[in-house]
Scaffold this active site. Structure first.
Site, PDB file in Angstrom:
ATOM      1  N   LYS A  53      -2.437   0.321   6.724  1.00 43.21           N
ATOM      2  CA  LYS A  53      -3.128   0.953   7.849  1.00 43.21           C
ATOM      3  C   LYS A  53      -3.007   0.081   9.105  1.00 43.21           C
ATOM      4  O   LYS A  53      -2.778   0.586  10.205  1.00 43.21           O
ATOM      5  CB  LYS A  53      -4.601   1.202   7.480  1.00 43.21           C
ATOM      6  CG  LYS A  53      -4.742   2.270   6.391  1.00 43.21           C
ATOM      7  CD  LYS A  53      -6.120   2.333   5.766  1.00 43.21           C
ATOM      8  CE  LYS A  53      -6.117   3.284   4.566  1.00 43.21           C
ATOM      9  NZ  LYS A  53      -7.387   3.344   3.845  1.00 43.21           N
ATOM     10  N   GLN A  97     -13.080   0.578   3.168  1.00 40.70           N
ATOM     11  CA  GLN A  97     -12.085   0.771   2.119  1.00 40.70           C
ATOM     12  C   GLN A  97     -12.772   0.836   0.751  1.00 40.70           C
ATOM     13  O   GLN A  97     -13.521  -0.059   0.389  1.00 40.70           O
ATOM     14  CB  GLN A  97     -11.056  -0.374   2.162  1.00 40.70           C
ATOM     15  CG  GLN A  97      -9.898  -0.197   1.214  1.00 40.70           C
ATOM     16  CD  GLN A  97      -9.034   1.013   1.557  1.00 40.70           C
ATOM     17  OE1 GLN A  97      -8.651   1.202   2.716  1.00 40.70           O
ATOM     18  NE2 GLN A  97      -8.729   1.845   0.578  1.00 40.70           N
ATOM     19  N   ASP A 120     -12.365   8.534   8.240  1.00 43.40           N
ATOM     20  CA  ASP A 120     -12.033   8.989   6.884  1.00 43.40           C
ATOM     21  C   ASP A 120     -12.584  10.395   6.638  1.00 43.40           C
ATOM     22  O   ASP A 120     -12.218  11.046   5.660  1.00 43.40           O
ATOM     23  CB  ASP A 120     -12.618   8.028   5.834  1.00 43.40           C
ATOM     24  CG  ASP A 120     -11.592   6.981   5.393  1.00 43.40           C
ATOM     25  OD1 ASP A 120     -10.384   7.248   5.537  1.00 43.40           O
ATOM     26  OD2 ASP A 120     -12.001   5.919   4.886  1.00 43.40           O
TER      27      ASP A 120
END
Ligand code: NAP
Length: 286
Positions: A53, A97, A120
């Protein structure tokens, strides 16, 4: 039939290239989209995902930060970091994460990320917007699968689609997006009695389970399009999806490989969400 490969690298690159003028327009207004990733503990797979990312941000000229917390950090410490990022004007997207160490509650801590920065798309506010048919920041893997479907020109309206897996991260949002596009969607889970009976009836099959070989060629309708979300590390160290690629590609018309398929799209969709979040920030500020 020999299936055509749906190349995630090629489609992701196109999606990322389409972001460049939007990033330039933000730059002209003095804004560089900024993404902050929070990494808790020392999960090797998470390290790789975050590295990918960060690399994608750097390739596009986005700002990125990684906030590392120790394996034993408390929920309060994690929430303090999230809240600081929620108020940081140079950060437009925040992601936590997953998975987290067992003592931390993923749902409760993720919910602390401001919906405006929830790139997200896992917050109840953003998931609710998706359910209501007015998506804001939606889950990246589902966006990635839909972008592949669109790129391939696969007819969705009226199609039978099966989504295998009902996670909040992948299965449910993918099903919602397919419903929004007019597909007749069946969602299968670990409780489904006869998975093949459902998959054999579908023109579009999306598999997000986390078990190699969940779907094989004989379970597919000839000519179906298969989207393999699974990422599984095999005993020999190789990465495999949830679909048995060899048998499935003999029956499907199109199929995504693992690696090189949906995973690339997830990162590209994250970049798109970060740019969108920065644009929304600018719109609120103006
Ligand atoms: P998850 O939260 O563990 O959900 C797995 C789902 O699969 C559950 O709904 C489960 O059903 C269902 N399931 C389990 N065994 C099944 C079976 N035999 N038949 C049918 N359904 C079954 O996993 P996830 O987060 O959705 O991730 C799924 C996979 O995708 C993992 O391999 C993950 O690493 C990968 N992934 C890849 C990307 C990418 O970018 N490519 C992104 C995210 C995740 P129940 O609900 O009944 O237990």
């Amino acid at each position: 039939m020999k299936a055509t490969l749906i190349d995630g690298a090629v489609i992701a690159r196109k999606l990322l290239d389409r972001l460049r003028p939007r990033i330039a327009a933000l730059g002209a207004r003095g804004i560089t989209p900024g993404l902050a990733a929070i990494l808790v503990g020392d999960n090797a797979a998470s390290e790789v995902y975050v590295r990918n990312k960060v690399r994608a941000c750097s390739d596009l000229g986005l700002k990125s930060e990684v906030h590392r917390l120790g394996e034993k950090c408390t929920e309060a410490e994690l929430i303090t970091v999230i809240e600081k990022l929620n108020h940081d004007p140079l950060i437009h997207g925040v992601l936590l994460q997953l998975p987290l160490p067992r003592h931390l509650d993923a749902e409760r801590t993720t919910a602390c990320i401001s919906a405006a920065k929830d790139v997200d798309g896992f917050s109840w506010e953003n998931l609710g917007a998706l359910v209501a048919g007015h998506p804001r920041l939606a889950p990246c893997t589902a966006l990635g699968v839909m972008a592949m479907i669109e790129h391939e020109g696969i007819a969705v309206e009226g199609a039978n689609a099966v989504v295998v897996g009902r996670s909040v991260a992948v299965g449910k949002p993918t099903a919602l997006m397919l419903i929004a596009r007019g597909a007749t969607v069946t969602v299968c889970t670990s409780k489904t009695r006869d998975l093949a009976r459902h998959t054999r009836d579908a023109e579009i099959v999306v598999v997000a389970v986390g078990k190699p070989g969940t779907v094989t060629g004989p379970m597919l309708k000839p000519g179906a399009a298969g989207f393999d979300v699974g990422i599984n590390r095999l005993a020999d160290g190789k990465i495999a999806g949830d679909v048995d690629f060899v048998s499935a590609s003999a029956v499907a018309s199109r199929i995504t490989p693992v690696p090189g398929g949906v995973g690339r799209m997830t990162v590209a969709a994250l970049m798109a969400n970060t740019v969108t979040a920065a644009e929304q920030f600018l719109a609120r500020r103006s």
